[in-house]
Motif scaffolding. Structure first.
Motif, PDB file in Angstrom:
ATOM      1  N   SER A 297       0.749  -1.258   0.122  1.00  0.00           N
ATOM      2  CA  SER A 297       0.080  -0.110  -0.161  1.00  0.00           C
ATOM      3  C   SER A 297       1.007   1.125   0.095  1.00  0.00           C
ATOM      4  CB  SER A 297      -1.027  -0.019   1.116  1.00  0.00           C
ATOM      5  OG  SER A 297      -1.801  -1.149   1.264  1.00  0.00           O
ATOM      6  N   SER A 298       0.148   2.334  -0.593  1.00  0.00           N
ATOM      7  CA  SER A 298       0.911   3.805  -0.524  1.00  0.00           C
ATOM      8  C   SER A 298       0.263   4.376   0.675  1.00  0.00           C
ATOM      9  CB  SER A 298       0.853   4.464  -1.545  1.00  0.00           C
ATOM     10  OG  SER A 298       1.673   3.752  -2.730  1.00  0.00           O
ATOM     11  N   LEU A 299       0.831   4.637   1.988  1.00  0.00           N
ATOM     12  CA  LEU A 299       0.101   4.959   3.201  1.00  0.00           C
ATOM     13  C   LEU A 299       0.223   6.348   3.274  1.00  0.00           C
ATOM     14  CD1 LEU A 299       1.258   2.255   5.603  1.00  0.00           C
ATOM     15  CD2 LEU A 299      -0.836   2.304   4.292  1.00  0.00           C
ATOM     16  N   LYS A 300      -0.917   6.957   3.954  1.00  0.00           N
ATOM     17  CA  LYS A 300      -0.917   8.389   4.290  1.00  0.00           C
ATOM     18  C   LYS A 300      -0.855   8.622   5.808  1.00  0.00           C
ATOM     19  CE  LYS A 300      -5.072   9.413   2.989  1.00  0.00           C
ATOM     20  NZ  LYS A 300      -6.632   9.714   2.694  1.00  0.00           N
ATOM     21  N   PRO A 301      -0.222   9.757   6.137  1.00  0.00           N
ATOM     22  CA  PRO A 301      -0.124   9.867   7.586  1.00  0.00           C
ATOM     23  C   PRO A 301      -1.457   9.937   8.321  1.00  0.00           C
ATOM     24  CG  PRO A 301       0.330  11.831   6.504  1.00  0.00           C
ATOM     25  CD  PRO A 301       0.326  10.956   5.433  1.00  0.00           C
ATOM     26  N   VAL A 302      -1.473   9.730   9.730  1.00  0.00           N
ATOM     27  CA  VAL A 302      -2.534   9.848  10.538  1.00  0.00           C
ATOM     28  C   VAL A 302      -2.514  10.196  11.834  1.00  0.00           C
ATOM     29  CG1 VAL A 302      -2.218   7.318  11.413  1.00  0.00           C
ATOM     30  CG2 VAL A 302      -4.719   8.330  10.755  1.00  0.00           C
ATOM     31  N   GLU A 303      -3.324  10.661  12.533  1.00  0.00           N
ATOM     32  CA  GLU A 303      -3.569  11.006  14.035  1.00  0.00           C
ATOM     33  C   GLU A 303      -4.348  10.135  14.622  1.00  0.00           C
ATOM     34  OE1 GLU A 303      -3.986  14.953  15.086  1.00  0.00           O
ATOM     35  OE2 GLU A 303      -3.156  15.776  13.593  1.00  0.00           O
ATOM     36  N   ILE A 304      -3.603   9.540  15.724  1.00  0.00           N
ATOM     37  CA  ILE A 304      -4.133   8.534  16.847  1.00  0.00           C
ATOM     38  C   ILE A 304      -4.628   9.413  18.100  1.00  0.00           C
ATOM     39  CG2 ILE A 304      -4.351   6.631  18.137  1.00  0.00           C
ATOM     40  CD1 ILE A 304      -2.528   5.219  16.026  1.00  0.00           C
ATOM     41  N   THR A 305      -5.707   9.904  18.341  1.00  0.00           N
ATOM     42  CA  THR A 305      -6.196  10.863  19.476  1.00  0.00           C
ATOM     43  C   THR A 305      -6.642   9.959  20.762  1.00  0.00           C
ATOM     44  OG1 THR A 305      -8.173  11.169  18.558  1.00  0.00           O
ATOM     45  CG2 THR A 305      -6.467  12.533  17.904  1.00  0.00           C
ATOM     46  N   GLU A 306      -6.899  10.512  21.696  1.00  0.00           N
ATOM     47  CA  GLU A 306      -7.345   9.976  22.969  1.00  0.00           C
ATOM     48  C   GLU A 306      -8.427   9.131  22.758  1.00  0.00           C
ATOM     49  OE1 GLU A 306      -8.109  11.233  27.639  1.00  0.00           O
ATOM     50  OE2 GLU A 306      -8.005  12.720  26.028  1.00  0.00           O
ATOM     51  N   MET A 323       3.740   4.330  10.435  1.00  0.00           N
ATOM     52  CA  MET A 323       3.951   5.525  10.369  1.00  0.00           C
ATOM     53  C   MET A 323       5.075   6.102   9.716  1.00  0.00           C
ATOM     54  SD  MET A 323       2.033   7.021  13.878  1.00  0.00           S
ATOM     55  CE  MET A 323       0.177   6.884  14.440  1.00  0.00           C
ATOM     56  N   LEU A 324       6.035   5.303   9.920  1.00  0.00           N
ATOM     57  CA  LEU A 324       7.489   5.921   9.355  1.00  0.00           C
ATOM     58  C   LEU A 324       7.469   5.751   7.663  1.00  0.00           C
ATOM     59  CD1 LEU A 324       9.715   3.392  11.626  1.00  0.00           C
ATOM     60  CD2 LEU A 324       9.648   6.062  11.558  1.00  0.00           C
ATOM     61  N   PHE A 325       6.600   4.819   7.201  1.00  0.00           N
ATOM     62  CA  PHE A 325       6.502   4.755   5.862  1.00  0.00           C
ATOM     63  C   PHE A 325       5.344   5.467   5.178  1.00  0.00           C
ATOM     64  CE2 PHE A 325       8.458   1.131   7.808  1.00  0.00           C
ATOM     65  CZ  PHE A 325       9.659   1.006   7.062  1.00  0.00           C
ATOM     66  N   THR A 326       4.979   6.617   5.794  1.00  0.00           N
ATOM     67  CA  THR A 326       3.859   7.458   5.224  1.00  0.00           C
ATOM     68  C   THR A 326       4.288   8.606   4.641  1.00  0.00           C
ATOM     69  OG1 THR A 326       3.290   8.718   7.227  1.00  0.00           O
ATOM     70  CG2 THR A 326       1.973   6.716   6.987  1.00  0.00           C
ATOM     71  N   ASP A 327       3.810   9.213   3.756  1.00  0.00           N
ATOM     72  CA  ASP A 327       4.391  10.616   3.224  1.00  0.00           C
ATOM     73  C   ASP A 327       3.750  11.762   4.076  1.00  0.00           C
ATOM     74  OD1 ASP A 327       5.495  12.562   1.538  1.00  0.00           O
ATOM     75  OD2 ASP A 327       4.107  12.127  -0.005  1.00  0.00           O
ATOM     76  N   GLY A 328       4.534  12.099   5.304  1.00  0.00           N
ATOM     77  CA  GLY A 328       4.271  13.164   6.066  1.00  0.00           C
ATOM     78  C   GLY A 328       4.085  12.966   7.377  1.00  0.00           C
ATOM     79  N   GLU A 368       5.342  12.021  17.659  1.00  0.00           N
ATOM     80  CA  GLU A 368       5.151  12.723  16.430  1.00  0.00           C
ATOM     81  C   GLU A 368       6.241  11.815  15.492  1.00  0.00           C
ATOM     82  OE1 GLU A 368       4.115  16.963  15.592  1.00  0.00           O
ATOM     83  OE2 GLU A 368       6.400  16.758  15.025  1.00  0.00           O
ATOM     84  N   ILE A 369       5.725  11.309  14.577  1.00  0.00           N
ATOM     85  CA  ILE A 369       6.587  10.668  13.779  1.00  0.00           C
ATOM     86  C   ILE A 369       6.616  11.168  12.125  1.00  0.00           C
ATOM     87  CG2 ILE A 369       7.040   8.393  12.585  1.00  0.00           C
ATOM     88  CD1 ILE A 369       5.960   7.254  15.102  1.00  0.00           C
ATOM     89  N   LYS A 370       7.928  11.698  11.608  1.00  0.00           N
ATOM     90  CA  LYS A 370       7.807  12.176  10.375  1.00  0.00           C
ATOM     91  C   LYS A 370       8.267  10.973   9.492  1.00  0.00           C
ATOM     92  CE  LYS A 370       9.208  16.638  12.005  1.00  0.00           C
ATOM     93  NZ  LYS A 370      10.166  17.770  12.034  1.00  0.00           N
ATOM     94  N   GLY A 371       7.396  10.755   8.652  1.00  0.00           N
ATOM     95  CA  GLY A 371       7.597   9.516   7.776  1.00  0.00           C
ATOM     96  C   GLY A 371       7.975  10.011   6.177  1.00  0.00           C
ATOM     97  N   HIS A 372       8.479   9.128   5.469  1.00  0.00           N
ATOM     98  CA  HIS A 372       8.528   9.315   3.934  1.00  0.00           C
ATOM     99  C   HIS A 372       8.461   7.900   3.379  1.00  0.00           C
ATOM    100  CE1 HIS A 372      12.765   8.407   3.938  1.00  0.00           C
ATOM    101  NE2 HIS A 372      12.920   8.896   5.096  1.00  0.00           N
ATOM    102  N   THR A 373       7.867   8.003   2.326  1.00  0.00           N
ATOM    103  CA  THR A 373       7.552   6.673   1.590  1.00  0.00           C
ATOM    104  C   THR A 373       8.792   5.806   1.143  1.00  0.00           C
ATOM    105  OG1 THR A 373       7.330   7.643  -0.495  1.00  0.00           O
ATOM    106  CG2 THR A 373       5.487   7.341   0.859  1.00  0.00           C
TER     107      THR A 373
END
Length: 429
Positions: A297-306, A323-328, A368-373
């Motif tokens: 898959s080509s993954l998008k960044p996401v937020e996991i909240t409380e 998250m490491l393999f997302t673009d953002g 907070e994780i800055k990923g890139h594909t």
């Protein structure tokens, strides 16, 4: 024992996952409280549910294991438990200790619950306080830690208990003690948590004003627990992420539990645009199941909240790897509870990400994780901290490196997934 992880050139195949631990624990406990025989199939082979079986035997319950992961429990009813002559050794299992504490407190038998070094370092204050209000007498090391000496002299006092946190173990502990009371104990839930206990016991649930009121008392008939335990979604999550982040992957996972209070990680991966399909959906006892297939898959960044953390708390370590393999930039917040698991999982994740060369920041309640594909982790020696979910997350991460990595004390995966290393070999060969 340390395990070497080779780079995975492909991830292809079908994996029969281990049985669900949470349901295995509960099926055995509830079968013991049922008045009659229950035959549970596909019972978990992991160490934790077998700690539960050992404890139930010491409480006078006859349990047979004829083979093929079948467990036959001769239930004695809620008044049939015997005061054990030896400690109830819960091993590494927080579920065993917390749920059995509710049963012991409610039943009125006297027992001493112990655990290994890791379990003995986890606070039990959250269950001690409400059980004490219900009439239990509990002595604990430094007031909060195991060993726990539990007994009760008077009747079970009904409790109106708004859950202070979203915790299935705390909820279940109080409800199980409430099963022994003449008047109903009510647990009020505002944030959802795993609902296996109320499903398997068929407890009364009233929904009002965005909250659930779950009640338990002697009026509740404890049903027979004869069914097949679904395969573990928490185990599936490691392969869902592995398949999504790998460039040449297609993995099928049959008969996985799809309880909506457990599959938060599935919804999060769908939000990330993971290529997931679910087929053959049906019910196994009180639980929904289905076959899951994941593809590259080509993954998008996401937020996991409380708000969603309770439904994916066990899967956050592996979701952090995705998250490491997302673009953002992806974020996890409201997950401070991870610091009180088998290890401080947020700290362990931070150590893992740093060793892999990731770009991230650690907070008290998340990351907070800055990923890139195109991310390629550095090969490293990853410390499992004797935590099964950290070890498996590190293995998935290591499989994406260009050179071999090592997972220290990787045998701890047996706590929840005894066949993990064999299954990794199956998918990569």
């Amino acid at each position: 024992m340390n395990y070497e992880v080779q780079p995975a050139t492909t991830l292809q195949g079908k994996i029969d996952l281990p049985a669900d631990k949470s349901i295995s624990h509960r099926s055995a406990m509830f079968a013991a409280l049922h008045n009659g025989r229950s035959a549970i199939t596909n019972f978990s082979e992991a160490a934790d549910p077998h700690s539960t079986l050992d404890c139930l035997r010491r409480l006078g319950i006859t349990i047979e294991e004829p083979g093929d992961n079948t467990v036959i429990v001769e239930g004695k009813g809620r008044d049939g438990l015997q005061t054990p002559s030896k400690d109830l050794d819960c091993g590494n299992s927080g579920t065993t200790m917390r749920l059995l504490s509710g049963i012991i407190a409610g039943s009125g038998v006297s027992a001493r619950l112990t655990g290994d070094e890791s379990l003995s370092a986890r606070t039990m204050k959250r269950i001690i306080d409400p059980l004490t209000e219900m009439g239990a007498i509990i002595e604990a090391r430094e007031a909060d830690y195991a060993p726990l000496n539990i007994n009760r002299e008077g009747p079970v006092k009904p409790l109106y208990f708004p859950l202070p946190i979203a915790s299935a173990q705390l909820k279940s502990c109080v409800l199980l003690a409430g099963l022994f009371g003449e008047d109903p104990t009510e647990v009020i839930e505002t944030l959802p948590s795993r609902d296996h206990t109320e499903r398997l016991l068929g407890l009364s649930i009233e929904e009002m004003d965005n909250k659930k009121v779950i009640s338990a008392s002697r009026e509740d008939v404890i049903p027979e627990q004869s069914y097949r335990v679904p395969n573990d979604f928490s185990a599936a999550a490691f392969w869902l992420v592995a398949g999504a982040i790998h460039q040449d992957a297609e993995i099928t996972l049959p008969a996985v539990g799809l309880n909506p209070t457990r599959t938060g990680a599935l919804e999060i991966l769908k939000q990330m645009d993971a290529d997931i399909t679910v087929a053959n959906q049906q019910r196994e006892g009180a639980e929904p199941i289905g076959d899951i297939t994941i593809r590259s898959s080509s993954l998008k960044p996401v937020e996991i909240t409380e708000e969603v953390v309770p439904n994916c708390i066990d899967e956050i370590p592996i979701l952090a790897i995705a998250m490491l393999f997302t673009d953002g930039v992806s974020r996890i917040s409201g997950a401070e509870e991870l610091r009180h698991k088998e290890t401080d999982r947020l700290h362990a994740l931070a150590e893992m990400l740093e060793a892999a060369g990731a770009d991230f920041e650690e907070f008290n309640d998340g990351l907070e994780i800055k990923g890139h594909t195109g991310f390629t982790p550095k090969p490293a020696v990853f410390d499992s901290y004797h935590d099964h979910r950290i070890a498996m997350s590190a293995a998935v991460l290591a499989s994406m490196a260009d050179d071999p990595s090592e997972i220290r004390d990787g045998e701890c995966t047996a706590i929840s997934y005894p066949g993990f290393w064999d299954d990794l070999q199956v998918l990569t060969n």
